[in-house]
Design a protein around this motif. Structure first.
Motif, PDB file in Angstrom:
ATOM      1  N   ARG A 182       0.849  -1.185   0.000  1.00 52.79           N
ATOM      2  CA  ARG A 182       0.000   0.000   0.000  1.00 52.79           C
ATOM      3  C   ARG A 182       0.883   1.232   0.000  1.00 52.79           C
ATOM      4  NH1 ARG A 182      -4.270   1.314   4.894  1.00 52.79           N
ATOM      5  NH2 ARG A 182      -5.266   3.132   3.973  1.00 52.79           N
ATOM      6  N   MET A 188       2.007   4.972   1.006  1.00 53.43           N
ATOM      7  CA  MET A 188       1.906   5.568   2.344  1.00 53.43           C
ATOM      8  C   MET A 188       0.816   6.639   2.389  1.00 53.43           C
ATOM      9  SD  MET A 188       5.638   7.433   2.537  1.00 53.43           S
ATOM     10  CE  MET A 188       6.581   6.215   1.620  1.00 53.43           C
ATOM     11  N   ILE A 195       0.597   3.873   6.943  1.00 50.86           N
ATOM     12  CA  ILE A 195       0.339   5.098   6.195  1.00 50.86           C
ATOM     13  C   ILE A 195       0.968   6.258   6.944  1.00 50.86           C
ATOM     14  CG2 ILE A 195      -1.771   4.289   5.090  1.00 50.86           C
ATOM     15  CD1 ILE A 195      -3.375   5.767   7.257  1.00 50.86           C
ATOM     16  N   ARG A 196       1.075   7.355   6.253  1.00 51.93           N
ATOM     17  CA  ARG A 196       1.723   8.525   6.852  1.00 51.93           C
ATOM     18  C   ARG A 196       0.701   9.358   7.596  1.00 51.93           C
ATOM     19  NH1 ARG A 196       6.443  11.502   3.643  1.00 51.93           N
ATOM     20  NH2 ARG A 196       7.499   9.629   4.388  1.00 51.93           N
ATOM     21  N   THR A 197       0.996   9.660   8.844  1.00 50.28           N
ATOM     22  CA  THR A 197       0.126  10.511   9.651  1.00 50.28           C
ATOM     23  C   THR A 197       1.005  11.536  10.366  1.00 50.28           C
ATOM     24  OG1 THR A 197       0.305   9.238  11.709  1.00 50.28           O
ATOM     25  CG2 THR A 197      -1.315   8.465  10.092  1.00 50.28           C
ATOM     26  N   THR A 216       6.304   6.787  15.782  1.00 52.10           N
ATOM     27  CA  THR A 216       6.465   5.688  14.831  1.00 52.10           C
ATOM     28  C   THR A 216       6.748   6.266  13.440  1.00 52.10           C
ATOM     29  OG1 THR A 216       4.051   5.706  14.655  1.00 52.10           O
ATOM     30  CG2 THR A 216       5.034   4.000  16.034  1.00 52.10           C
ATOM     31  N   THR A 219       1.989   4.922  10.519  1.00 54.67           N
ATOM     32  CA  THR A 219       0.933   4.379  11.377  1.00 54.67           C
ATOM     33  C   THR A 219       0.388   3.130  10.693  1.00 54.67           C
ATOM     34  OG1 THR A 219       0.384   6.549  12.293  1.00 54.67           O
ATOM     35  CG2 THR A 219      -1.327   4.849  12.422  1.00 54.67           C
ATOM     36  N   LEU A 220       0.647   1.984  11.306  1.00 58.03           N
ATOM     37  CA  LEU A 220       0.206   0.724  10.725  1.00 58.03           C
ATOM     38  C   LEU A 220      -1.310   0.642  10.838  1.00 58.03           C
ATOM     39  CD1 LEU A 220       1.473  -1.881   9.502  1.00 58.03           C
ATOM     40  CD2 LEU A 220       1.275  -2.902  11.757  1.00 58.03           C
ATOM     41  N   ASP A 221      -1.980   0.521   9.700  1.00 52.79           N
ATOM     42  CA  ASP A 221      -3.452   0.529   9.685  1.00 52.79           C
ATOM     43  C   ASP A 221      -3.958  -0.909   9.599  1.00 52.79           C
ATOM     44  OD1 ASP A 221      -6.129   0.890   9.297  1.00 52.79           O
ATOM     45  OD2 ASP A 221      -5.942   1.737   7.285  1.00 52.79           O
ATOM     46  N   LEU A 222      -4.083  -1.544  10.756  1.00 54.70           N
ATOM     47  CA  LEU A 222      -4.502  -2.954  10.730  1.00 54.70           C
ATOM     48  C   LEU A 222      -5.954  -3.123  10.326  1.00 54.70           C
ATOM     49  CD1 LEU A 222      -2.594  -4.567  13.714  1.00 54.70           C
ATOM     50  CD2 LEU A 222      -2.110  -4.700  11.276  1.00 54.70           C
ATOM     51  N   SER A 223      -6.753  -2.066  10.410  1.00 58.71           N
ATOM     52  CA  SER A 223      -8.140  -2.200   9.958  1.00 58.71           C
ATOM     53  C   SER A 223      -8.183  -2.482   8.460  1.00 58.71           C
ATOM     54  CB  SER A 223      -8.957  -0.951  10.296  1.00 58.71           C
ATOM     55  OG  SER A 223      -8.580   0.140   9.490  1.00 58.71           O
ATOM     56  N   LEU A 271       8.532  -2.398  18.752  1.00 57.61           N
ATOM     57  CA  LEU A 271       7.082  -2.509  18.586  1.00 57.61           C
ATOM     58  C   LEU A 271       6.674  -3.642  17.641  1.00 57.61           C
ATOM     59  CD1 LEU A 271       6.232   1.303  18.129  1.00 57.61           C
ATOM     60  CD2 LEU A 271       6.322  -0.002  20.260  1.00 57.61           C
ATOM     61  N   MET A 276       2.961  -5.808  17.188  1.00 54.06           N
ATOM     62  CA  MET A 276       2.155  -5.532  16.003  1.00 54.06           C
ATOM     63  C   MET A 276       2.039  -6.766  15.096  1.00 54.06           C
ATOM     64  SD  MET A 276       0.974  -2.753  16.789  1.00 54.06           S
ATOM     65  CE  MET A 276       0.069  -2.171  15.362  1.00 54.06           C
ATOM     66  N   ALA A 324      -0.768  -8.658  16.672  1.00 50.79           N
ATOM     67  CA  ALA A 324      -2.024  -7.959  16.383  1.00 50.79           C
ATOM     68  C   ALA A 324      -2.475  -8.229  14.948  1.00 50.79           C
ATOM     69  CB  ALA A 324      -1.850  -6.455  16.623  1.00 50.79           C
ATOM     70  N   MET A 341     -10.746  -6.024  14.827  1.00 53.79           N
ATOM     71  CA  MET A 341      -9.872  -5.071  15.502  1.00 53.79           C
ATOM     72  C   MET A 341      -9.833  -5.300  17.012  1.00 53.79           C
ATOM     73  SD  MET A 341      -8.472  -3.813  13.015  1.00 53.79           S
ATOM     74  CE  MET A 341      -7.463  -2.467  13.635  1.00 53.79           C
ATOM     75  N   ALA A 396      -7.290  -7.997  17.368  1.00 54.57           N
ATOM     76  CA  ALA A 396      -5.967  -7.430  17.117  1.00 54.57           C
ATOM     77  C   ALA A 396      -5.486  -6.637  18.334  1.00 54.57           C
ATOM     78  CB  ALA A 396      -6.009  -6.543  15.876  1.00 54.57           C
ATOM     79  N   ALA A 448      -4.379  -8.990  21.050  1.00 59.69           N
ATOM     80  CA  ALA A 448      -3.081  -9.611  20.780  1.00 59.69           C
ATOM     81  C   ALA A 448      -1.943  -8.607  20.845  1.00 59.69           C
ATOM     82  CB  ALA A 448      -3.107 -10.293  19.413  1.00 59.69           C
ATOM     83  N   ALA A 449      -2.261  -7.321  20.673  1.00 60.91           N
ATOM     84  CA  ALA A 449      -1.229  -6.284  20.810  1.00 60.91           C
ATOM     85  C   ALA A 449      -0.880  -6.054  22.278  1.00 60.91           C
ATOM     86  CB  ALA A 449      -1.705  -4.975  20.169  1.00 60.91           C
TER      87      ALA A 449
END
Lengths: 270, 270, 270, 270
Positions: free
Chosen positions: B141, B143, B172-174, B179, B182-186, B212, B216, B219, C216, C219, C222-223
């Protein structure tokens, strides 16, 4: 920053980039034209409209970086031939986007300036190839690029041997949804203090709304931009791409007239 | 969405993507290895370490998309030959990034799976070329990519003829600065409801902090990811690129063991 | 960081925050209930549903921070009386949001834990007042808060004298539009390494889509999260606010069961 | 949008907001002064400096919303008395921030205009209290507010009965790190098409860098802003808060002179 050896060198004055008869960084330059070259008739009409409004260079896309593979992808070589004809007829230099490193050499035969778009701001193969070419480059900021990353991308072009480089702020991606992007005009004075390269502004992609473009053009001018890049179309409602953000002829003429007035006022202030 | 004709087709089950002996989308797969191939010794050590920890495929960069032109750019062909040797010795399939459409054909002779990185997520020439190729593709994906844009980029590959495609969320970039991204696990369950493609997660680039990564990874596994991509290095402190985020051997082994346990628990829940 | 004298003190173990019979930071805790208290019947039904699913505390809004002044603003005192009744009937501790520093003292007579929401994450008057109170506080991350800013807001509460503080990650604002916010699960291990405070996760606001909440939640568990906060409603389609993201009873029960299984697996991993 | 019944009513001309002798929305107004009131001497010096430079109103913080509880929090009542004295001596109307709904009534006795800051843009208790008051309000955009949310917050004030409202763009939070925020000047023409309220711009917080403030002030003026809000300090290097972004006297005078020239040019363009 050692990473910006060439971008940040201040042992000389602000860089002047010659494009045909134009000199970016010295005088205020307006590049304008449709999003895509759609037909000879559309482009020639647009070209004369651009020239008569007092703008200086003609833009038109031959290869379109579209989000979907099923959207109109541009006319390619046919578009370049039409752009070439428009230059011969109007005398306007041509700015067109290149998407693929393999296209740099032959597109350079048609265009006066190669544009590298936001989606390719870290396409390093393309940056290097443009850096090895002989045409001036217009490098747009990526929609997620920090100023330092943008200048690092510029450094790829300069370090490959091409010193003729103009930067173009075109908006970054934020949470705001009313506008297509958030035009970051602070990039204009910030680039001025970080680099010697000319910087212009594209309020068309920066806002994505025709109604906001004039105000943002005047703002960019007053921020000290070296020029503007504006999408205009003889009949925006018929455009094959991005019609919502293209200005019709009368509003484009008004924009150029007002931006010039602000520029003249700004020049007297120094 | 008509733009996602192939990505979103649900007239069949979830896609299974074969890569050598592996089947993405069917079983849980861990790809691991160093950021860059630095030497034969470094890579072979890493490869055995990856295999012994129970991971399934070897990653290693031959061409590195670095922000600065003065940073290490990768060993190129020499790296590919080393990766090839590692496959022969360990039996692990090879995943490596390709940056330039001109490289797709010949890199395909060395790699089992071609990675397209975040910076090239809208490099449409590269997407099309990978879509014309015969190797499975791992598409990260961008960023700044929305889920719809990411799937539209996937559509470029599918519509060019290559059905073997795995997606990889990598952050993605936030505005957050602790960090790297930002890892978008959704994205994992969201892609599941929007598409039939397998999706794995890269917590290394998603966080940029070695401390981290384990949390993650667990997760991501519990979110239902089809696999993980992890940077690991025999001696992270000596890495030529991204050493701060590479896991040393012992911590990588622990991660694989725990992720497996969470995966097994998760499978029993359905 | 001198700014985090109390948040970052590690001269003792992880903080345990007692809320009625519960101990945040020690065992895994699920807070659940409807967005708003709408009626006695609705809330009591929800409360029993929450209890029977195995969750530990009841949430319900009496004062709702709505974007528009014309949206339902909550039942206020009447809602607090209903929450009080629900506690007496079910034994579940009550968590409710407070919006105004003037309300802290009297709302404390009804609630077991005061929630400070994302929109008030830098409402320093409210933070100080909650810090002077005697009720434990649940401090949500602002939708634009960096981790450091969030902890600095926590520091306002701790430095005013109240040591009973739990943090709650609820998603940050990004460019993504498919989800309402982007749930930043890396906040869980990151807060763990920056602070001694317990941290729970709210996947309801973090995604804004009922279909993504279960994945989520697993997740987050687990995090390593210390708990979850979930919106659930006996009849989501009739909810006065945020019905799209509330889980109906059966899906909520499944979620609690699965989260527990992941938690048990996770605990065995250490 | 039914949510913007009052903000978006166009049955009358653009709103004019009277503040002492000033009329926001009618003429171009510059509010200036230090971040915090630090002492009588500092503030009176600043006030005369502001007046002599040709600016129209004096700002100065009595209550400071600081990220950390250990940072200088403002002088409170003592600051308000000093501001009152400055008004009596210079005749400049006073603009000061209010953080707590309990402070609205008594701060209104000292200030000519109440500012609600970015961190309180969705502090609905404070908005309602300011809406019940008799002083004009300056409502800053939240650093994470969409335009629609900002106007909805304005609607809280209008619907509570106070029609005297001016909006202030002050930058939103993005991934860019060179500037403190990203000043979104497109908000100026966008608010113009969505609402009848006057809108001014704060380039000080919008950039966080003294070196960029002049350029962004001129840009804001050319975008059509109804005024500017600028931090200036007699001795920025000695400021107790935000010294990096305060302009010294000479640069502030130059800014006011240039902004006026751009404004005059802009007015002639219509």
């Amino acid at each position: 920053m050692d990473d910006l050896r060439l971008c940040g060198r201040f042992d000389r004055q602000k860089t002047v980039v010659p494009v045909g008869p134009l000199r970016f960084g010295e005088s205020f330059i307006v590049i304008a034209g449709p999003c895509s070259v759609e037909s000879e008739r559309q482009l020639l009409t647009a070209a004369w409209m651009v020239k008569e409004a007092g703008a200086h260079a003609l833009r038109g896309g031959a290869f379109k970086p579209r989000t979907s593979p099923y959207s109109f992808q541009g006319l390619g070589l046919a578009a370049l031939k039409i752009l070439d004809k428009a230059r011969r007829e109007t005398g306007l230099p041509i700015v067109t986007e290149v998407l693929d490193p393999r296209d740099v050499p032959w597109v350079s035969e048609f265009a006066d300036m190669l544009q590298i778009g936001a989606r390719n701001s870290q396409n390093f193969s393309l940056l290097k190839e443009a850096g090895k070419g002989y045409r001036p480059v217009l490098l747009k900021r990526g929609m997620y690029s920090t100023l330092k990353e943008w200048l690092s991308s510029a450094e790829y072009i300069l370090s490959a041997g091409n010193p003729h480089l103009v930067l173009c702020e075109r908006g970054i991606r934020t949470f705001e949804v009313y506008t297509r992007n958030t035009l970051d005009l602070s990039a204009v004075p910030a680039i001025r203090e970080l680099s010697h390269l000319p910087v212009i502004v594209d309020p068309t992609h920066g806002t994505g709304r025709a109604s906001l473009i004039e105000a943002m053009s005047l703002a960019a001018t007053a921020a000290g931009a070296d020029g503007l890049m504006i999408e205009t179309h003889p009949h925006p409602e018929e455009a094959l791409s991005d019609g919502d953000q293209a200005l019709p002829p009368d509003r484009f003429r008004t924009l150029v007239r007002k931006a010039r007035a602000i520029r003249e006022c700004w020049e007297r202030l120094e």
